[in-house]
Scaffold this active site. Structure first.
Site, PDB file in Angstrom:
ATOM      1  N   THR A  54      -6.602   7.100   7.110  1.00  0.00           N
ATOM      2  CA  THR A  54      -7.068   7.232   5.732  1.00  0.00           C
ATOM      3  C   THR A  54      -7.126   5.894   4.997  1.00  0.00           C
ATOM      4  OG1 THR A  54      -4.861   7.633   4.853  1.00  0.00           O
ATOM      5  CG2 THR A  54      -6.096   9.566   5.603  1.00  0.00           C
TER       6      THR A  54
ATOM      7  N   GLU B  28      -3.189  13.483   0.255  1.00  0.00           N
ATOM      8  CA  GLU B  28      -4.512  13.061   0.738  1.00  0.00           C
ATOM      9  C   GLU B  28      -5.315  14.289   1.131  1.00  0.00           C
ATOM     10  OE1 GLU B  28      -3.861   9.442   3.373  1.00  0.00           O
ATOM     11  OE2 GLU B  28      -4.812   8.738   1.531  1.00  0.00           O
TER      12      GLU B  28
ATOM     13  N   HIS C 164       3.349  11.011   6.117  1.00  0.00           N
ATOM     14  CA  HIS C 164       2.593  10.862   7.364  1.00  0.00           C
ATOM     15  C   HIS C 164       3.479  10.290   8.458  1.00  0.00           C
ATOM     16  CE1 HIS C 164      -1.521  10.714   5.144  1.00  0.00           C
ATOM     17  NE2 HIS C 164      -1.090  11.941   5.349  1.00  0.00           N
TER      18      HIS C 164
ATOM     19  N   HIS D 245       5.276   6.997   6.612  1.00  0.00           N
ATOM     20  CA  HIS D 245       4.969   6.409   5.309  1.00  0.00           C
ATOM     21  C   HIS D 245       4.514   7.519   4.355  1.00  0.00           C
ATOM     22  CE1 HIS D 245       1.039   6.509   7.351  1.00  0.00           C
ATOM     23  NE2 HIS D 245       0.607   6.832   6.146  1.00  0.00           N
TER      24      HIS D 245
ATOM     25  N   HIS E  68       0.821  -1.212   0.000  1.00  0.00           N
ATOM     26  CA  HIS E  68       0.000   0.000   0.000  1.00  0.00           C
ATOM     27  C   HIS E  68       0.853   1.259   0.000  1.00  0.00           C
ATOM     28  CE1 HIS E  68      -3.290  -2.639   0.904  1.00  0.00           C
ATOM     29  NE2 HIS E  68      -2.772  -2.984   2.070  1.00  0.00           N
TER      30      HIS E  68
ATOM     31  N   HIS F 228       2.229   8.892   0.658  1.00  0.00           N
ATOM     32  CA  HIS F 228       1.166   8.779  -0.348  1.00  0.00           C
ATOM     33  C   HIS F 228       1.639   9.615  -1.533  1.00  0.00           C
ATOM     34  CE1 HIS F 228      -1.663   7.165   2.710  1.00  0.00           C
ATOM     35  NE2 HIS F 228      -0.920   7.897   3.516  1.00  0.00           N
TER      36      HIS F 228
HETATM   37  C1  SG7 Z   1      -0.470   3.120   5.444  1.00  0.00           C
HETATM   38  O1  SG7 Z   1      -1.397   4.012   6.088  1.00  0.00           O
HETATM   39  C2  SG7 Z   1       0.360   2.359   6.473  1.00  0.00           C
HETATM   40  C3  SG7 Z   1      -0.504   1.740   7.572  1.00  0.00           C
HETATM   41  C4  SG7 Z   1      -1.428   2.794   8.148  1.00  0.00           C
HETATM   42  C5  SG7 Z   1      -2.238   3.439   7.064  1.00  0.00           C
HETATM   43  O2  SG7 Z   1      -1.132   2.180   4.634  1.00  0.00           O
HETATM   44  O3  SG7 Z   1       1.276   3.231   7.057  1.00  0.00           O
HETATM   45  O4  SG7 Z   1       0.288   1.259   8.638  1.00  0.00           O
HETATM   46  C6  SG7 Z   1       0.796  -0.011   8.567  1.00  0.00           C
HETATM   47  C7  SG7 Z   1       1.474  -0.474   9.791  1.00  0.00           C
HETATM   48  O5  SG7 Z   1       0.697  -0.666   7.560  1.00  0.00           O
HETATM   49  O6  SG7 Z   1      -2.335   2.147   9.043  1.00  0.00           O
HETATM   50  C8  SG7 Z   1      -3.087   1.355  11.117  1.00  0.00           C
HETATM   51  C9  SG7 Z   1      -2.152   2.208  10.361  1.00  0.00           C
HETATM   52  O7  SG7 Z   1      -1.324   2.908  10.904  1.00  0.00           O
HETATM   53  C10 SG7 Z   1      -3.151   4.551   7.615  1.00  0.00           C
HETATM   54  O8  SG7 Z   1      -2.393   5.566   8.209  1.00  0.00           O
HETATM   55  S1  SG7 Z   1      -2.673   7.050   7.858  1.00  0.00           S
HETATM   56  O9  SG7 Z   1      -4.011   7.373   8.294  1.00  0.00           O
HETATM   57  O10 SG7 Z   1      -1.643   7.805   8.515  1.00  0.00           O
HETATM   58  N1  SG7 Z   1      -2.608   7.243   6.293  1.00  0.00           N
HETATM   59 ZN    ZN Z   2      -0.950   7.908   5.504  1.00  0.00          ZN
END
Ligand code: SG7
Ligand code: ZN
Length: 265
Positions: free
Chosen positions: A208, A113, A126, A101, A65, A103
Site C-alpha cells: 500500500t 486501509e 499489518h 507496522h 511513515h 496505519h
Molecule cells: C510501511 O508499509 C512500512 C514499509 C512497508 C510499507 O510504510 O512497513 O516497510 C518498511 C521496511 O519500511 O514497505 C516494502 C515494505 O514492506 C508497505 O507495506 S504494506 O503494504 O504492508 N502497508
Molecule cells: Zn501497511
C-alpha cells in the site's frame, strides 16, 4: 533518486505513480471489501508456527511513515505461517514473519486501509510475511507469491489489549522520524494479534506504499483487536518533519478483475 512519498499534497498518493509506475497497476491495495460480492471458499487450515515464542528484542522505529517493528529471535525460531490461501503459493516452506507496522487516523472515523462495506476502522495492523522460497525480503518483493500481509483492524474499547499497553508506552520514545527504541520485554507475536484466526477475507493485491509491488496475498482477519482511546493517542502524537504521522493510509483502489474470498470451514 525518487522523492520520498507522503500522504498529502505534492507527494501524496495521486502522485506516487509518477515515480513508481507499479502504483497505477490493476491489482492495487487497499480496497473496499464489499460483503455482498465476497465469495465463500474452503481453504486448508491456516497454520501458525513459533508465534508463541518470546522474541529476544523488539526494535520499534519511527521511519517517517509508520511505527515499524522488527523482532530478533533465537536462530530458527522466527514465526512462520502456512496453509490457508498460502498453501499452493508455498506448499513446503511457508511464509516467515518479517516486520509489523500500523496505519491510523487523526480521529476514530478514519485510519484503516482496507474498508469493510465502506467502513473504516480507526487503525490497522499489518504483519508482513515473506515466502521462504526466496532467500530474503528484497528478492521476494514483486515476485510471484513473494509476500503476504496479515491485516488486523482495531476497534476502540474501554478495556484495551494488555500487550498494547507496554507497547504504546514505548511510542513516546520515538516521537520524531528516525528515532527508535529497543524494547527488551516484548511479548510473543501471538499476543499482538486478535484472538480468532480462523475467520478472514483474502484477495490478491499490492503493497500500500511505493513501490506498490503486486502479487501480495492479503489476509484480513474479521475479528478486530481492542484498543483504548489512550493507546491510540500514543500513535497520534508521533511526528515526521514537524507533521503528525496521522492518516498514513492510502485511499482505496479499484478492484478491477479481482475477487475477494471469505474463508469458510
Ligand atoms: C510501511 O508499509 C512500512 C514499509 C512497508 C510499507 O510504510 O512497513 O516497510 C518498511 C521496511 O519500511 O514497505 C516494502 C515494505 O514492506 C508497505 O507495506 S504494506 O503494504 O504492508 N502497508
Ligand atoms: Zn501497511
Amino acid at each position: 533518486l525518487a522523492q520520498d512519498f507522503g500522504y498529502g499534497g505534492q507527494h501524496g498518493p495521486e502522485h506516487w505513480s509518477e515515480d513508481y509506475n507499479r502504483c497505477s497497476g490493476k491489482q492495487q491495495s487497499p480496497i473496499n471489501i464489499d460483503l455482498v460480492n465476497v465469495e465463500d471458499k474452503t481453504y486448508p487450515t491456516l497454520e501458525f508456527f513459533n508465534t508463541m515464542v518470546t522474541p529476544k528484542v523488539m526494535h520499534i522505529s519511527n521511519n517517517g511513515h509508520t511505527v515499524l517493528v522488527r523482532m530478533t529471535y533465537e536462530e530458527g525460531m522466527e514465526p512462520r505461517v502456512r496453509g490457508g490461501p498460502l498453501s499452493e503459493l508455498s506448499p513446503f516452506t511457508g511464509y516467515q514473519f518479517e516486520q509489523f507496522h500500523f496505519h491510523w487516523g487523526e480521529n476514530d472515523t478514519v485510519g484503516s486501509e482496507d474498508l469493510i462495506d465502506n467502513h473504516a476502522y480507526p487503525a490497522e495492523l499489518h504483519v508482513v510475511l515473506r515466502n521462504l522460497e526466496y532467500p530474503n525480503f528484497e528478492s521476494a518483493l514483486g515476485k510471484d507469491h513473494g509476500l503476504a500481509v496479515m491485516a488486523f483492524f482495531f476497534q476502540v474499547k474501554k478495556e484495551g489489549t494488555e500487550s498494547y499497553e507496554d507497547f504504546t508506552n514505548q511510542l513516546a520514545k520515538i516521537g520524531r522520524k528516525g528515532m527508535s527504541v529497543n524494547f527488551t520485554n516484548p511479548m510473543p507475536l501471538r499476543d499482538y494479534l486478535s484472538w480468532d484466526l480462523l475467520n478472514y477475507y483474502t484477495y490478491v493485491g499490492s503493497l500500500t506504499t511505493p513501490p506498490c509491488s503486486e502479487d501480495v496475498t492479503w489476509i484480513d482477519f474479521m475479528e478486530p483487536i481492542d484498543i483504548t482511546e489512550k493507546q491510540l493517542d500514543a500513535f497520534r502524537q508521533l511526528t515526521a518533519n514537524d507533521e503528525h504521522l496521522n492518516n498514513n493510509f492510502r485511499p482505496i483502489q479499484p478492484l478491477n478483475d479481482r475477487k475477494v474470498y471469505k474463508s469458510v470451514l
